[in-house]
Design a protein around this motif. Structure first.
Motif: not given
Length: 276
Positions: A88-90, A201-206, A212-213
């Motif tokens: 995961r990364a922008a 607020e985009t990539a950072g959420v993941r 938390t998934a």
């Protein structure tokens, strides 16, 4: 009795599939980078399981693994390309070395495995090649651009492969799981070294620290394993096997949006042909 060669069997879906294959009486070549993580399967099923060390980015290990499998069982009837991991990364954040290794494992490793088993499958005029993709290839979430790209490439290659090998008695199928309770979002998930604040607020959420998934996904790996076996056994195995209620709903939504956009831009699409 069929012989399966499954990559990435140390945990998760690969482990569940290996157990299901062996419990139903088939042979299985169970592989992992750390062979000690799969040796218990060979101990439990000494006559039908072969545990081997395999890093799919290592061509010499691939050659040895296929050779040992053929020596032990005489054929490879089903190849399952399961080895892989998340990243995961922008897009702007992606580290070049990380991205190269991601493609080397998730895409080129699967290609290498396919090329290694196809001569035997062509000779016997039968076989199944299963490549584990992800619903991420279709929904392309922010922060998963590189991972989604590896899986989209895998799906496209598998679809072409299916048309090439079908006349030879061989089938190819991609599997698109949604969220399953594996280590994908845990220890198997990697991310960029640095985060850029503008993507919070985009990539950072993941990013792992915000996700938390893990441990709450709806999918059961054991049920996914049974579904894959059923598809391989079917005379009408699909080009793409979607697994999980979340994946089904997500793909349905994506297809609806794509159809709507295609129709909205139909006039432009049709305007680019020669008129004479």
């Amino acid at each position: 009795m069929s012989t399966w060669l499954i990559t990435g069997c140390s945990s998760g879906l690969g482990r569940a599939l290996a157990e299901a294959v062996l419990e139903r009486g088939d042979n299985a070549v169970v592989t992992a980078r750390d062979v000690t993580s799969v040796e218990d399967l060979a101990e439990t099923f000494p006559d039908s399981a072969l545990a081997l060390a395999l890093d799919v980015t290592d061509s010499a290990q691939i050659e040895r693994a296929v050779g040992h499998a053929l020596e032990r069982f005489g054929s490879i009837d089903v190849l399952v390309n399961n080895a892989g991991y998340g990243y995961r990364a922008a897009v702007e954040e992606g580290d070049d070395d990380h991205v190269e290794q991601l493609f080397a494992t998730n895409f080129f490793g699967a290609v290498a495995m396919i090329k290694a088993v196809l001569p035997g499958m062509r000779a016997q005029r039968s076989g199944s090649i299963v490549s584990i993709s992800s619903i991420g290839a279709r929904i392309a979430p922010p922060g998963s651009g590189y991972y989604a790209a590896t899986k989209a490439a895998l799906e496209a290659m598998s679809a072409s492969l299916r048309k090439e090998v079908g006349p030879l008695g061989i089938t190819a199928m991609a599997v698109e799981p949604g969220g399953f309770r594996t280590e994908f979002a845990g220890r198997s998930l990697h991310q960029s070294r640095e985060a850029i604040a503008d993507y919070a607020e985009t990539a950072g959420v993941r990013r792992k620290e915000n996700d938390t998934a893990h441990g709450t996904q709806p999918g059961d790996p054991a049920k996914a394993a049974e579904a894959i076996i059923a598809a391989v056994d079917s005379p009408d195995a699909p080009t793409l096997l979607v697994l999980g209620s979340d994946a089904y709903a997500s793909l349905s939504g994506v297809l609806k949006e794509q159809r709507s956009e295609l129709e909205a831009w139909q006039k432009v699409a049709l305007s680019t042909d020669f008129t004479d």
